[in-house]
Enzyme design. Structure first.
Site, PDB file in Angstrom:
ATOM      1  N   ASP A 107      -8.629  10.794  34.582  1.00 20.64           N
ATOM      2  CA  ASP A 107      -8.336   9.360  34.686  1.00 20.64           C
ATOM      3  C   ASP A 107      -8.389   8.766  33.284  1.00 20.64           C
ATOM      4  OD1 ASP A 107      -8.043   9.182  37.490  1.00 20.64           O
ATOM      5  OD2 ASP A 107     -10.217   9.103  37.745  1.00 20.64           O
ATOM      6  N   ASP A 129      -2.732   7.444  40.688  1.00 23.05           N
ATOM      7  CA  ASP A 129      -3.405   6.399  41.465  1.00 23.05           C
ATOM      8  C   ASP A 129      -2.541   5.141  41.571  1.00 23.05           C
ATOM      9  OD1 ASP A 129      -5.626   8.098  41.687  1.00 23.05           O
ATOM     10  OD2 ASP A 129      -6.557   7.265  39.885  1.00 23.05           O
TER      11      ASP A 129
END
Length: 157
Positions: A107, A129
């Site tokens: 991430d 995401d």
């Protein structure tokens, strides 16, 4: 699938070309930084899996969910549903590819605030995401605002 390809390209670029690990944090705005965070679980690091058996269970669960979403997409009544499900599937496949090849999901975008505003007060996410969230938002939009299909056997005027 395009979402998965874009996600994997972005992760390759951030990790292997830009070298975010050595440059972090990169401040973009007062509330958004670019960092490297490894997520060993699912959303918000729930169910962390550091061992092979745990990762295999997470991947199996993801596989079942993706299979169900593919089935839904195959039977989708319109293009908006197909697009939305394609985004969700692509994002899920992008994150699954990380879990399979890197052992965890990379991430990069760190959304933060000093206000206690719930789960987005400190949230780290990636391109996959974003695709998943956009797909879910399209599904919600469609369920709230799409016109109802005519009932079967309804009289035509």
């Amino acid at each position: 699938m395009l979402a998965a390809v874009l996600d994997q390209f972005h992760k390759y670029w951030m990790l292997d070309v830009f070298g975010i690990e050595a440059r972090q944090p990169v401040t973009l705005t007062p509330f958004l930084d670019v960092v490297l965070s490894w997520n060993y679980g699912v959303s918000y690091s729930l169910f962390p899996a550091h061992e092979d058996a745990g990762r295999a269970l997470l991947l199996a669960g993801q596989g079942l969910i993706v299979a169900g979403l593919f089935w839904w997409m195959w039977r989708a009544p319109n293009r908006l549903t197909t697009l939305a499900l394609g985004l969700v599937i692509g994002g899920a496949l992008g994150n699954a590819a990380d879990r399979l090849t890197r052992g965890a999901v990379a991430d990069f975008f760190y959304l933060h605030t000093t206000l206690p505003v719930g789960p987005l007060a400190n949230y780290v996410f990636n391109v996959a995401d974003v695709a998943i969230a956009a797909g879910v938002a399209l599904l919600l939009f469609e369920s709230l605002f799409a016109p109802e299909p005519p009932a079967e056997g309804a009289a035509k005027a």
